[in-house]
Design an enzyme around this catalytic site. Structure first.
Site, PDB file in Angstrom:
ATOM      1  CG  ASP A 382      41.711  88.082  29.726  1.00  0.00           C
ATOM      2  OD1 ASP A 382      41.041  87.054  29.952  1.00  0.00           O
ATOM      3  OD2 ASP A 382      41.406  89.195  30.179  1.00  0.00           O
ATOM      4  CE  LYS A 384      37.753  88.814  29.268  1.00  0.00           C
ATOM      5  NZ  LYS A 384      37.551  88.846  30.705  1.00  0.00           N
ATOM      6  CG  ASN A 387      39.578  91.185  26.734  1.00  0.00           C
ATOM      7  OD1 ASN A 387      38.941  92.124  27.216  1.00  0.00           O
ATOM      8  ND2 ASN A 387      40.306  90.363  27.463  1.00  0.00           N
ATOM      9  CG  ASP A 400      41.656  94.297  28.799  1.00  0.00           C
ATOM     10  OD1 ASP A 400      42.631  94.770  29.413  1.00  0.00           O
ATOM     11  OD2 ASP A 400      40.623  93.911  29.371  1.00  0.00           O
ATOM     12  CB  THR A 448      38.308  85.007  31.492  1.00  0.00           C
ATOM     13  OG1 THR A 448      38.817  86.341  31.470  1.00  0.00           O
ATOM     14  CG2 THR A 448      36.810  85.046  31.721  1.00  0.00           C
TER      15      THR A 448
HETATM   16  N1  LIG Z   1      39.817 101.235  21.461  1.00  0.00           N
HETATM   17  C1  LIG Z   1      38.589 101.137  21.909  1.00  0.00           C
HETATM   18  N2  LIG Z   1      37.542 101.479  21.137  1.00  0.00           N
HETATM   19  C2  LIG Z   1      36.277 101.372  21.596  1.00  0.00           C
HETATM   20  N3  LIG Z   1      35.965 100.931  22.834  1.00  0.00           N
HETATM   21  C3  LIG Z   1      36.948 100.562  23.640  1.00  0.00           C
HETATM   22  C4  LIG Z   1      38.316 100.647  23.233  1.00  0.00           C
HETATM   23  N4  LIG Z   1      39.079 100.203  24.258  1.00  0.00           N
HETATM   24  C5  LIG Z   1      38.239  99.864  25.238  1.00  0.00           C
HETATM   25  N5  LIG Z   1      36.950 100.074  24.885  1.00  0.00           N
HETATM   26  C6  LIG Z   1      35.755  99.834  25.699  1.00  0.00           C
HETATM   27  O1  LIG Z   1      36.071  99.993  27.051  1.00  0.00           O
HETATM   28  C7  LIG Z   1      35.888  98.768  27.758  1.00  0.00           C
HETATM   29  C8  LIG Z   1      36.932  98.616  28.836  1.00  0.00           C
HETATM   30  O2  LIG Z   1      38.209  98.571  28.206  1.00  0.00           O
HETATM   31  P1  LIG Z   1      39.320  97.588  28.713  1.00  0.00           P
HETATM   32  O3  LIG Z   1      38.760  96.200  28.799  1.00  0.00           O
HETATM   33  O4  LIG Z   1      40.530  97.782  27.893  1.00  0.00           O
HETATM   34  O5  LIG Z   1      39.528  98.182  30.161  1.00  0.00           O
HETATM   35  P2  LIG Z   1      40.173  97.489  31.388  1.00  0.00           P
HETATM   36  O6  LIG Z   1      40.255  98.536  32.451  1.00  0.00           O
HETATM   37  O7  LIG Z   1      41.452  96.846  31.005  1.00  0.00           O
HETATM   38  O8  LIG Z   1      39.114  96.403  31.717  1.00  0.00           O
HETATM   39  P3  LIG Z   1      39.316  95.076  32.526  1.00  0.00           P
HETATM   40  O9  LIG Z   1      39.220  95.455  33.960  1.00  0.00           O
HETATM   41  O10 LIG Z   1      38.174  94.243  32.029  1.00  0.00           O
HETATM   42  O11 LIG Z   1      40.659  94.528  32.148  1.00  0.00           O
HETATM   43  C9  LIG Z   1      35.937  97.696  26.688  1.00  0.00           C
HETATM   44  O12 LIG Z   1      35.261  96.561  27.075  1.00  0.00           O
HETATM   45  C10 LIG Z   1      35.299  98.400  25.499  1.00  0.00           C
HETATM   46  O13 LIG Z   1      33.903  98.346  25.584  1.00  0.00           O
END
Ligand SMILES: Nc1ncnc2c1ncn2[C@@H]1O[C@H](COP(=O)(O)OP(=O)(O)OP(=O)(O)O)[C@@H](O)[C@H]1O
Length: 630
Positions: A382, A384, A387, A400, A448
């Site tokens: 994934d 992009k 991420n 992610d 994606t």
């Molecule tokens: N370690 C981190 N430091 C700063 N911001 C973070 C971090 N991890 C995640 N984020 C923020 O939180 C958002 C969501 O995190 P993430 O994409 O891991 O969640 P997700 O629930 O897996 O989302 P998705 O449904 O898109 O898979 C990221 O796009 C980023 O903006």
């Protein structure tokens, strides 16, 4: 405190067959074993440390709609590089697509999922463009393709589209029986940026930079995970062991942290900036709702994400410090990447693109991270800009991992002799980093939309080569501000991915790129995965392409990144993040936080006898001590 170097989850075992030909669902087998870092991997880094790794520190969507939303959101806004005091609003509506089959509690997939979308396009229920959705409300109970924002923005009858856009979000998608791309309902996800802060400072040139002790310690990455075949039942088990990571029983709980701010929202979870009470250190805490995971069949993906984060130790992969659970939530406590999403950074650039030199830098860091993941037996799947997070130093950190896939036990990295008659770098022997994962094929439909590789669309199984395809798309997007196969809807995009050669914009405003750069992109975007760059020796193929001739692989993490994120006045200034509003705040230290296991009775998993199966039993609660941490 009991010290242990184990309690690791497991490994992938056989793939269960789904009922659609060619699609399968990975099953997981866990074992709790202690063991040792495989010497093959240690040796690899000894051999290759001068030529491969390096470095330092530490929502999802399609394009059409994303573009339109971006336009609608940022019409009146200017890039911080043109008007330094303001961040433009940034649209997000490129959805991650997930489709495969099997146990609905296992793989984020509807139990009735039947096929991949391209097949659906060929004869099964017509795909619905994500723009056909309605205004999102609350999360749906059943996993279906989630509609992302633009359509709602477009369909809004009220004047205030921007306000509406704030409520939209990109969400993961999964097929359902009625139609793989039937629309579902989205969830809230703010679209606009926090205004009034300059996000980035451009660094002048790429100069060598040694930042701190931790970076030095990491200059030869070590690996915290072992792969081992268990003799008795032939099952595959994984073990932790490393010079630089110590895995112990979890040393914190929800009450150990103060919540500062919501900085991200995903499909089943929220990410908060938190401060550990004891140390006052800042972390990013991903809080995943067990009930939502159960509803949306995302349990297996959450377990996989924990496993990958906990077993990875690489400067360009987000660092996990603690994972734990309460009755209501899973918690992943990670390094806070204060630079925010690379996606956002790209969006704030004039033309939404960066120079070829800058693209080379980020492409190199991504290549190093993918190389590491492949060596560890993971396919990322994934890649992009959304991420890719930016560390405060400006270096990248992949995040992610819920769509990543773990292979079975891979082979040892091997040496490939140099090619006679080639250029200087081709004449040198290279490490075959593909051999660790090469034979592993999986069939899930995952990715994606604009980034999906042809073999994924065809549903004929895919390998780690999908990551090299996505690298090609990423480089293209960094340079041209768009992806190469984007169509007017999902079907058109998939058809273009399968059929069209990559074209480079020639119009007057388009960025001029060198022929070496185009050559790299073309080779990464070869439709036949067996001919694609990376098919011979994995990352080494990519690293030895002439586009990277000037890249000093062993030093990248000490190079000054082309863009340095703005730091804000204090550490808790989240200037590089959207202003994410939350309707219902998660009480991370709430009532059920003292219960370190289980699921709530109303989670839908209770049997008629009143028994509760706990699908989170295998989630590992650990604290990871990283060398160099205080
Ligand atoms: N370690 C981190 N430091 C700063 N911001 C973070 C971090 N991890 C995640 N984020 C923020 O939180 C958002 C969501 O995190 P993430 O994409 O891991 O969640 P997700 O629930 O897996 O989302 P998705 O449904 O898109 O898979 C990221 O796009 C980023 O903006």
């Amino acid at each position: 405190m009991t010290q242990l170097f184990a309690s690791s989850p497991s490994a992938m075992s056989n793939e269960k067959r789904g009922n659609f030909p060619g699609l399968s669902l990975p099953s997981r087998k866990h074992s709790n074993e202690s063991g040792h870092l495989p010497t093959k991997i240690k040796n690899f880094f000894r051999i290759n440390s001068s030529s491969s790794h390096t470095s330092s520190h530490s929502g999802s969507p399609t394009s059409n709609e994303r573009e339109r939303e971006k336009e609608s959101l940022s019409k009146n806004e200017k890039s911080p590089f043109r008007q330094s005091r303001f961040l433009p609003a940034i649209g997000r509506n490129r959805s991650t697509t997930v489709a495969s089959e099997g146990n609905p509690l296992d793989d984020g997939v509807s139990p009735t999922a039947t096929a991949n979308p391209y097949f659906a396009h060929q004869g099964q229920p017509a795909l619905r463009h994500r723009n056909e959705g309605s205004v999102p409300s609350s999360p749906p109970d059943t996993p279906e393709l989630q509609v992302t924002g633009v359509s709602a923005v477009e369909q809004a009858t009220t004047a205030n589209k921007e306000e509406l856009a704030r409520k939209l979000r990109r969400v993961a998608s999964a097929p359902n029986a009625q139609g793989l791309f039937a629309s579902g309902q989205g969830q809230d996800r703010p679209q606009t940026a926090e205004m009034g802060k300059e996000p980035l400072v451009e660094a002048s040139g790429s100069t060598l930079e040694l930042n701190n002790e931790k970076e030095l310690a990491l200059s030869v990455p070590s690996i915290g995970l072992g792969h081992k075949l268990d003799g008795d039942d032939g099952s595959f088990r994984r073990t932790y062991s490393s010079n630089s990571i110590k895995v112990r029983n979890v040393e914190v709980g929800p009450a150990s942290f103060d919540k500062i701010k919501l900085i991200g929202k995903g499909d089943v979870g929220k990410v908060y900036l938190v401060r550990e009470k004891k140390s006052s250190r800042l972390y990013a805490m991903k809080v995943l709702s067990k009930k939502e995971m159960i509803k949306r069949n995302k349990i297996k993906r959450a377990l996989a994400e924990q496993e990958i984060l906990a077993t990875s130790n690489h400067p360009f992969i987000v660092t996990l410090f603690h994972s734990f659970q309460s009755e209501d939530y899973l918690y992943l406590c990670m390094e806070y990447c204060s630079g925010g999403e690379f996606f956002r950074t790209l969006q704030t650039r004039p033309g939404k693109c960066i120079s070829e030199d800058a693209a080379r830098f980020y492409a190199a860091e991504v290549t190093a991270a993918l190389e590491y993941l492949h060596l560890m037996g993971f396919i990322y799947r994934d890649l992009k800009p959304e991420n890719i997070l930016l560390h405060q130093s400006g270096h990248i950190m992949l995040s992610d991992f819920d769509l990543s896939k773990q292979s079975g036990p891979g082979g040892a990295p091997t040496m490939i002799p140099g090619r006679v008659g080639g250029n200087a770098s081709a004449a040198l022997p290279t490490i075959d980093t593909k051999s660790c994962i090469a034979d592993f094929r999986t069939n899930s439909f995952v990715g994606t939309e604009e980034y999906i590789a042809p073999e994924v669309i065809k549903g004929c199984g895919h390998t780690s080569a999908v990551d090299w395809w996505t690298l090609g798309i990423l480089i293209y997007e960094m340079l041209y501000g768009t992806t190469p196969f984007k169509g007017k809807n999902r079907n058109a995009t998939f058809a273009s991915i399968l059929r069209d050669d990559v074209q480079f914009p020639e119009h007057s405003g388009a960025q001029q790129t060198t022929s070496l750069c185009k050559s790299l992109i073309r080779k990464l975007l070869i439709k036949d995965e067996t001919k694609r760059l990376g098919a011979r020796a994995g990352a080494s193929d990519v690293k030895t392409h002439a586009f990277f001739r000037s890249t000093q692989w062993a030093l990248i993490r000490h190079m000054k990144p082309p863009m340095i994120p703005h730091q804000g006045r204090v550490g808790t200034d989240t200037v590089n993040f959207r202003n994410v509003k939350e309707s219902a705040s998660v009480d991370i230290g709430g009532n059920n936080a003292s219960k370190l296991k289980g699921v709530p009775m109303d989670s839908g998993l209770a049997t008629p006898n009143g028994e509760l199966n706990d699908p989170f039993e295998e989630f590992n609660s650990v604290t990871l001590h990283h060398q160099g941490d205080h």
